[in-house]
Design an enzyme around this catalytic site. Structure first.
Site, PDB file in Angstrom:
ATOM      1  CB  THR A  14      -0.991  -0.073   1.274  1.00 18.04           C
ATOM      2  OG1 THR A  14      -1.683  -1.348   1.295  1.00 18.04           O
ATOM      3  CG2 THR A  14      -1.760   1.055   1.216  1.00 18.04           C
ATOM      4  NE  ARG A  46       5.718 -11.235   1.135  1.00 16.73           N
ATOM      5  CZ  ARG A  46       4.702 -10.901   2.160  1.00 16.73           C
ATOM      6  NH1 ARG A  46       5.030 -11.329   3.311  1.00 16.73           N
ATOM      7  NH2 ARG A  46       3.745 -10.065   2.088  1.00 16.73           N
ATOM      8  CE  LYS A 207      -0.141   4.405  13.579  1.00 15.21           C
ATOM      9  NZ  LYS A 207      -1.548   4.270  13.086  1.00 15.21           N
TER      10      LYS A 207
END
Ligand code: NDP
Ligand code: HSE
Length: 440
Positions: A14, A46, A207
């Site tokens: 993404t 990958r 975060k």
């Protein structure tokens, strides 16, 4: 570094493909903003043969991200693979040791290993930038690392996970099921590879650990974050919150207390009239309370390809302009040890939902258990489901009824003891639901 900034890009999912798209769309305008051209010279993923929605045919493909990290041709290693350890950590360490700047969106990696990676970056005189790791497209890392350094911060909190906010919004606004809403968030590319990190609250905690370090000059301390996810939030809670003038949001909160720093992640009731209650869908919100500056709030897209790639690019522009600062604002060796405030000392109001056997004395027993712990109630309401409304269906003595209580300010220790006693008394059918109310 030469007359151009050459990137090795690891991860073409993404965010990685979002960055390729952004660079293709911006073209030469990036060069004028950066003062030099920025170009991808090699990529890693990958699966080399995977069909992708961006054209990577012009880039050299390097199967091993660690080899890419050490590649003599690159100036910056852009890590968009993800994961706390494994190949992402190995590659970032290899890049820093080889004197390459690193840009990453990987909050899990930094929450666990931020202090040692920052030390490595400083030792080798390179950048370790991570704007995309916190709140997607919101430029909060830069704001906290640079713009707010004139003030002492007392609290930083917010909605830090787009997936959870998206799920809660769809459940509340459109009556969608938790599972349906999660599926949609995944299809939009918002969720982590393992969405358990999102819905379990761990991504928010990653975060928050980074924001805490930036706010208080302490080492990132993910292991000290108290974490609850949104898995237990039921439509009944959303409906009850609405009736009481609240909305439910997954918040991460870090604040200084007399006994240390409190870091917690949990579903939270926020008053409807507050700005944070209006932050919907994939949007995130970070609020920072400082002494001289006052209260600052940033709102924007919290996940997704475009916003995250935009944050990655802002880090790259800083490196191109040779604007390189300590990753956590304070030099790694000067980051202070984290002093944890115990969760049991947390003070606040609470929402409690109980499924109570409707028999004589149950209400009084519950009220007594709360009073025993010195907890005073702001409201207590017995809610009837539509099938139980008078005239529709006669309730039998002993069948459960929903009881919702809002407490005045109390402590976590007191509320937990009261709920344990209520459960032991045998008046409740299921585990009580408890949601904290935040003072905003
Ligand atoms: P994706 O799962 O979409 O992409 C991961 C990429 O990493 C894929 O291209 C995959 O290769 C590659 N990859 C996985 N394992 C390896 C390996 N062993 N060697 C080489 N490449 C590997 O993840 P996202 O793009 O969503 O997320 C990337 C990072 O950005 C994560 O740290 C995430 O937390 C963070 N982030 C994500 C946001 C979002 O909105 N999605 C927002 C902010 C941060 P292949 O394509 O071949 O499978
Ligand atoms: N999974 C994360 C989220 C991606 O939903 O917020 C952005 O960090």
């Amino acid at each position: 570094m030469t007359d151009r900034l050459k990137l090795g890009l690891a991860g073409l999912g993404t965010v990685g493909s979002g960055l390729v798209r952004l660079m293709a769309a911006r073209g030469s305008s990036l060069a004028s903003r950066a003062g030099k051209p920025i170009e991808i010279v090699a990529v890693s993923a990958r699966n080399k043969r995977k069909k992708r929605d961006v054209d990577i045919s012009q880039f050299r493909f390097v199967g091993d991200p660690v080899a890419l990290a050490r590649d003599p041709e690159i100036d910056v290693f852009v890590e968009l693979i993800g994961g706390e350890g494994g190949v992402a950590k190995e590659a970032v360490e290899a890049a820093l040791k080889a004197g390459k700047h690193v840009v990453t969106a990987n909050k899990a990696l930094l929450a666990h290993h931020g202090a040692s990676l920052a030390a490595l970056a400083e030792k080798h005189g390179v950048a370790l930038n991570f704007e995309a790791a916190v709140a997607g497209g919101i430029p909060v890392v830069k704001v906290m690392r640079e713009s707010l350094k004139g003030s002492d911060i007392s609290r930083v909190y917010g909605i830090l996970n787009g997936t959870c906010n998206y799920i809660l919004t769809l459940m509340e606004r459109e009556g969608r099921s938790f599972a349906e809403a999660l599926k949609e968030a995944q299809a939009e590319g918002y969720a982590e590879a393992d969405p358990g990190f999102d819905i379990g609250g761990f991504d928010t905690a990653h975060k928050l650990a980074l924001l805490t370090s930036l706010a208080f000059g302490t080492r990132p301390a993910f292991e000290s974050v108290y974490v609850e996810g949104i898995e237990t939030i039921a439509p009944a809670d959303i409906e009850a919150a609405d009736g009481l003038g609240y909305r439910i949001k997954l918040l991460g909160v870090a604040l200084r207390t007399e006994s240390g720093i409190e870091q917690r992640v949990h579903p939270t009731m926020v008053p409807k009239e507050t700005a944070i209650a209006e932050v919907d869908g994939v949007s995130n919100c970070v609020a920072i309370d400082g002494d001289f500056v006052g209260d600052v709030m940033l709102i924007g897209p919290g996940a997704g390809a475009g916003p995250t790639a935009s944050s990655v690019m802002s880090d790259l522009l800083d490196i191109a302009r040779n604007h390189i600062l300590a990753p956590f604002a304070t030099k790694a060796k000067d980051l202070m040890p984290y002093k944890k405030a115990q969760m049991r000392t947390h003070e606040g109001g609470y929402y409690i939902r109980l499924s109570v056997f409707d028999r004589t004395g149950a209400f009084a027993a519950i009220a007594t258990r709360m009073a025993d712990q010195g907890i005073s109630l702001e409201s207590i309401v017995q809610r009837l489901a539509s099938a139980e409304l008078p005239g529709v269906h006669r309730r039998r003595e002993g069948t459960p009824a929903t009881v919702v209580m809002i407490t005045h300010q109390t402590t976590e220790a007191a509320i937990r003891k009261a709920l344990q006693s209520i459960a032991r008394d045998g008046h409740v059918e299921a585990k009580p639901q408890m949601i904290r109310i935040e003072k905003l």
